[in-house]
Every structure is written in structure tokens, then in C-alpha cells.
Design a protein around this motif. Structure first.
Motif, mmCIF file in Angstrom:
data_model
loop_
_atom_site.group_PDB
_atom_site.id
_atom_site.type_symbol
_atom_site.label_atom_id
_atom_site.label_comp_id
_atom_site.label_asym_id
_atom_site.label_seq_id
_atom_site.Cartn_x
_atom_site.Cartn_y
_atom_site.Cartn_z
ATOM 1 N N GLN A 1 44.213 42.345 36.888
ATOM 2 C CA GLN A 1 45.666 42.424 37.039
ATOM 3 C C GLN A 1 46.087 42.084 38.460
ATOM 4 O O GLN A 1 45.426 42.452 39.424
ATOM 5 N N GLU B 1 43.878 45.507 43.141
ATOM 6 C CA GLU B 1 44.782 44.486 42.621
ATOM 7 C C GLU B 1 45.465 43.714 43.754
ATOM 8 O O GLU B 1 46.031 44.330 44.662
ATOM 9 N N ARG C 1 50.102 50.176 41.404
ATOM 10 C CA ARG C 1 48.960 49.264 41.392
ATOM 11 C C ARG C 1 47.634 49.994 41.560
ATOM 12 O O ARG C 1 47.563 51.072 42.156
ATOM 13 N N ASN D 1 48.842 41.724 31.411
ATOM 14 C CA ASN D 1 47.849 42.038 32.444
ATOM 15 C C ASN D 1 48.429 41.901 33.845
ATOM 16 O O ASN D 1 47.867 42.403 34.811
ATOM 17 N N GLN D 2 49.574 41.198 33.968
ATOM 18 C CA GLN D 2 50.175 40.975 35.270
ATOM 19 C C GLN D 2 51.453 41.795 35.402
ATOM 20 O O GLN D 2 52.189 41.966 34.436
#
Length: 309
Positions: free
Chosen positions: A183, A134, A130, A205-206
Motif C-alpha cells: 500500500q 508505506e 498509514r 490497496n492505495q
């Protein structure tokens, strides 16, 4: 032919009763397969009942099975604490094997995996993946197991300096992330939640991580919709539960906690983990090849004469 002279000997049948969760998913099917295969190997009679999580129904089933001669009880249910309390209050003396990932109560025999180890491993994977800003979101169905894992995840992530928030798995809660450019990282507390999250978001995006797996979750990993999952084998849970039950009935020493392992499954290693994800309990006794792994034997022998696989 010795029985012609010595007379027939009565064969003792070991009877084990199983209370299972009534759900249609691959993990429950794997658990049942493990139960059945270990029962066949140990030559025991297993009565398997899938029921709703209704406490009164569970009590009736326990009473009936004990009355009908059950010698051990395997429980894979969210109501395990109530079941244990009921057995103690009614002074029903029967070996009880609890199948509950993450449980640590040492007064009972339990098949489990270490949620603390799993949480630390998953936190490390997320820390590597990550970006700094985020958000990390834990999606829960608010069942006992999910809430127990949340407590451990919360502490583990805070120790690593990662902020994590908990949200109930609902489509409105996911909707605000669907079209976001920023994200987010999701940890799904069950295979069903992982399936629903991957299907709804449909966005690269996730980032989605899961706990446990199903056929749909594994397909999501192959397609890149799911980043990875911490997989535990319910098939192994079934195997170990029957073994523990049989040893308890026979008066042999049984470990109070039988720990099964977790595996980190991603798109890069999923093929290497097939033996873990789709295990075969039997040992190959093929007369043609010397391979001891039944899956490899079947692939290599291709339908030739096989003594036993």
C-alpha cells in the motif's frame, strides 16, 4: 415621492474587475458564485473575465479595466507576482485583492487559508492511518501553488519522521503503484489530480488524500475511493474578496490577510459538512419558520410561501 421635489440623485456605482482562472471545475464555479452573490448584496458592478494564464493578455485586460473606470481588481491567477510587479512598475494605483490559497505576502490584500495548518493536520491524519513502511507520495501538477505547498509538506512531514517523495502527476508515474500489493499513500495537490488518481488506480490497496474538492472528488469519498480531503471553500474566497474590494474603495480598514478555514472531509462526516461544502450566502427571512439557515428552511417549508430565502 421626495425625488419629485428634491430632484433625482445620482447613484454611484462601484465597479470591480475580476481576473479568474479559465477552468471548468466546481471550485471555480463556487468562486464565481461567491463573487456574484456578494456583489448583489453589496450592490456593486462586477466584470468577471476568465482568461488563460497569458501574461500579455492579463496586462491588456488590466489596462482596459482601469481605463474603463474599475475601482478595484480581484485576481485569482497563477501570475499574481507578475501582475503585482506590473502594477507597481506602471504606477497604477488601484486596490488589488489576491485570491491565492497559501499566499502570505503582507504588502497586498489577500484572501487565503493557512497551508501550514493544513499540512500539519493532514500529516497527523496520515500518521494515524498509514503503516510504518508505506511510502507517502505527493502528486503535483508543478504549478506555483502546488510547488509552494510541496515545500511546506516536505518540512512538516520530515518533522514528524515521515518520508515523503514528490512526483509529477502522470499515468506512467502512477502505473507502478496500480497493481502493487504494498500500500502507498498519495497526497493530491489539486481536485483534478485527486479525480484522475482515484479513477486510474481503482485499487483499495492505495490510500488517496486530496487538497480541495470537486463534485467528482466528493463522490469518490462517498464511494470509499478517496480517504479524505482538506477542503477549503472557494465560495467563501469570492465573498471575502468582494467585501475587501468594497471596503478598500470606500476607504475603510481592510485586513491584509483574510483567513478562511479548512475542513477535514471524510466518508463519515460528509453529510455533516454540507453547509460548508454547499454554502448559501443569504439569511432566511421566512415568515413561517424561525430557522435562520436557508438550506434547512427550504427543506422544512417545502415550497410554502417564503418571503425571502
Amino acid at each position: 415621492y421626495s425625488n419629485l421635489f428634491g430632484g433625482e440623485t445620482k447613484r454611484d456605482i462601484t465597479k470591480i474587475s475580476v481576473i479568474g482562472i479559465k477552468r471548468k471545475n466546481s471550485q471555480v464555479e463556487d468562486f464565481k458564485r461567491g463573487i456574484e452573490e456578494a456583489a448583489n448584496a453589496k450592490r456593486v458592478d462586477v466584470e468577471y473575465l476568465e482568461i488563460e494564464e497569458d501574461y500579455d493578455t492579463i496586462k491588456e485586460y488590466i489596462d482596459r479595466e482601469i481605463k474603463n473606470g474599475s475601482q478595484a481588481l480581484i485576481v485569482f491567477s497563477e501570475k499574481e507576482e507578475q501582475i503585482l510587479s506590473y502594477l507597481q512598475s506602471e504606477k497604477k494605483k488601484i486596490p488589488l485583492i489576491l485570491v491565492n490559497p497559501g499566499g502570505t505576502e503582507e504588502k497586498t490584500i489577500r484572501v487565503w487559508f493557512d497551508v501550514q495548518d493544513m499540512a500539519e493536520c493532514l500529516a497527523e491524519k496520515i500518521h494515524q492511518k498509514r503503516q510504518e513502511e508505506e511510502p507517502v507520495v505527493y502528486l503535483t501538477d508543478e504549478k506555483e501553488m502546488s510547488e509552494r505547498m510541496w515545500t511546506i509538506f516536505q518540512e512538516t512531514f520530515q518533522n514528524q519522521g515521515i518520508a515523503i517523495e514528490k512526483k509529477k502527476m502522470t499515468l506512467p508515474n502512477l502505473a507502478k503503484y496500480r497493481d502493487r500489493k504494498q500500500q502507498a499513500v498519495f497526497i493530491c495537490s489539486s481536485p483534478k489530480i485527486t479525480e484522475e488518481t482515484a479513477d486510474y488506480l481503482k485499487s483499495k490497496n492505495q490510500v488517496i488524500y486530496g487538497i480541495g474538492y470537486s463534485d467528482e472528488v466528493l463522490q469518490g469519498i462517498r464511494e470509499g475511493k478517496v480517504e479524505g480531503v482538506m477542503a477549503y471553500s472557494m465560495y467563501s474566497f469570492g465573498i471575502y474578496a468582494v467585501k475587501s474590494a468594497v471596503y478598500s474603495i470606500e476607504g475603510k480598514k481592510v485586513d491584509h490577510l483574510t483567513k478562511t478555514k479548512c475542513e477535514w472531509i471524510t466518508q463519515d462526516n460528509i453529510k455533516e459538512k454540507y453547509d460548508f461544502l454547499f454554502p448559501i450566502y443569504t439569511i432566511c427571512a421566512c415568515s413561517i419558520c424561525t430557522i435562520k439557515n436557508s438550506r434547512q428552511c427550504l427543506e422544512n417549508c417545502r415550497g410554502r410561501i417564503i418571503v425571502s430565502c
